[in-house]
Design a protein around this motif. Structure first.
Motif, PDB file in Angstrom:
ATOM      1  N   ILE A   1      -3.142  10.424 -11.981  1.00 19.84           N
ATOM      2  CA  ILE A   1      -2.660  11.802 -12.144  1.00 19.84           C
ATOM      3  C   ILE A   1      -1.846  12.215 -10.921  1.00 19.84           C
ATOM      4  N   ASP A   2      -2.374  11.972  -9.725  1.00 21.50           N
ATOM      5  CA  ASP A   2      -1.651  12.320  -8.496  1.00 21.50           C
ATOM      6  C   ASP A   2      -0.293  11.635  -8.432  1.00 21.50           C
ATOM      7  N   MET A   3      -0.248  10.331  -8.753  1.00 24.03           N
ATOM      8  CA  MET A   3       1.020   9.593  -8.700  1.00 24.03           C
ATOM      9  C   MET A   3       2.036  10.222  -9.648  1.00 24.03           C
ATOM     10  N   HIS A   4       1.611  10.521 -10.880  1.00 25.49           N
ATOM     11  CA  HIS A   4       2.551  11.096 -11.845  1.00 25.49           C
ATOM     12  C   HIS A   4       3.038  12.476 -11.396  1.00 25.49           C
ATOM     13  N   LEU A   5       2.155  13.300 -10.857  1.00 24.64           N
ATOM     14  CA  LEU A   5       2.573  14.607 -10.359  1.00 24.64           C
ATOM     15  C   LEU A   5       3.570  14.461  -9.218  1.00 24.64           C
ATOM     16  N   GLU A   6       3.345  13.503  -8.318  1.00 20.09           N
ATOM     17  CA  GLU A   6       4.271  13.266  -7.216  1.00 20.09           C
ATOM     18  C   GLU A   6       5.640  12.803  -7.706  1.00 20.09           C
ATOM     19  N   LEU A   7       5.688  12.155  -8.872  1.00 23.06           N
ATOM     20  CA  LEU A   7       6.949  11.675  -9.429  1.00 23.06           C
ATOM     21  C   LEU A   7       7.629  12.713 -10.322  1.00 23.06           C
ATOM     22  N   GLY A   8       7.097  13.920 -10.372  1.00 15.00           N
ATOM     23  CA  GLY A   8       7.763  14.991 -11.089  1.00 15.00           C
ATOM     24  C   GLY A   8       7.197  15.342 -12.451  1.00 15.00           C
ATOM     25  N   PHE A   9       6.083  14.723 -12.823  1.00 11.63           N
ATOM     26  CA  PHE A   9       5.451  15.080 -14.087  1.00 11.63           C
ATOM     27  C   PHE A   9       4.737  16.420 -13.939  1.00 11.63           C
ATOM     28  N   THR A  10       4.614  17.110 -15.056  1.00  9.05           N
ATOM     29  CA  THR A  10       3.890  18.372 -15.127  1.00  9.05           C
ATOM     30  C   THR A  10       2.782  18.221 -16.155  1.00  9.05           C
TER      31      THR A  10
END
Length: 180
Positions: free
Chosen positions: A144-153
């Motif tokens: 989850i953290d990785m995806h949020l850091e890559l711009g996911f919401t």
């Protein structure tokens, strides 16, 4: 009996030290990669090599999806898939290109392989659509953290997305929009 392989890497949001980042070479998988990918998947997640080979083999070269392989030198470090999925009739996860799995070899975890595989798939999907989707188990905060850091919401949480149920009984649906 030995413990089953861990499905998720240990969550370490602020480790005392990290291994050096790897610089993987990324390429779209071919039929020649399937056996090695099946062995990697079996060692990381369990199951039978033949079953994983059949499943991965169906995804490689299929229209409207891609399987990407990460190598460090000659060593297979990981792989991941992106696929176009229809709107799901039960959970109403929208139609679109989904990041539908990433596996990183145990010795290469926490070295940027998963992030590199995810960026590659995002770029690939954005060539076809302005949105890229993924769903992650709520029990996997590192992902989850990785995806949020890559711009996911984060859009919503639920017991299943695209018909997939989750360990911990809750999943997270995420979306990233291509920059204009």
């Amino acid at each position: 009996m030995p413990d089953a392989p861990s499905v998720f890497a240990d969550y370490q949001p602020e480790p005392h030290s990290r291994p050096d980042a790897a610089e993987p070479t990324l390429a779209e998988a071919t039929a020649a990669d399937v056996a090695g990918l099946a062995e990697l998947q079996t060692s990381a997640r369990g199951g039978l090599v033949a079953e994983w080979a059949a499943r991965i083999g169906r995804a490689v070269g299929r229209e409207r999806n891609a399987v990407v392989v990460a190598r460090v030198g000659q060593e297979l470090a990981g792989y991941a898939t992106v696929a176009r999925l229809a709107e799901h009739p039960d959970d109403h996860a929208p139609a679109g290109y989904y990041l539908v799995g990433v596996t990183v070899a145990t010795g290469w975890r926490r070295r940027g392989i998963g992030t590199a595989l995810t960026r590659w798939r995002m770029d690939w999907a954005w060539q076809h659509d302005p949105d890229v989707w993924c769903f992650v188990s709520a029990a996997n905060p590192a992902s989850i953290d990785m995806h949020l850091e890559l711009g996911f919401t984060e859009l919503r949480r639920g017991p299943q997305f695209q018909g997939i149920t989750f360990s911990g009984q809750e999943g997270v649906l995420l979306r990233a929009r291509r920059s204009a």
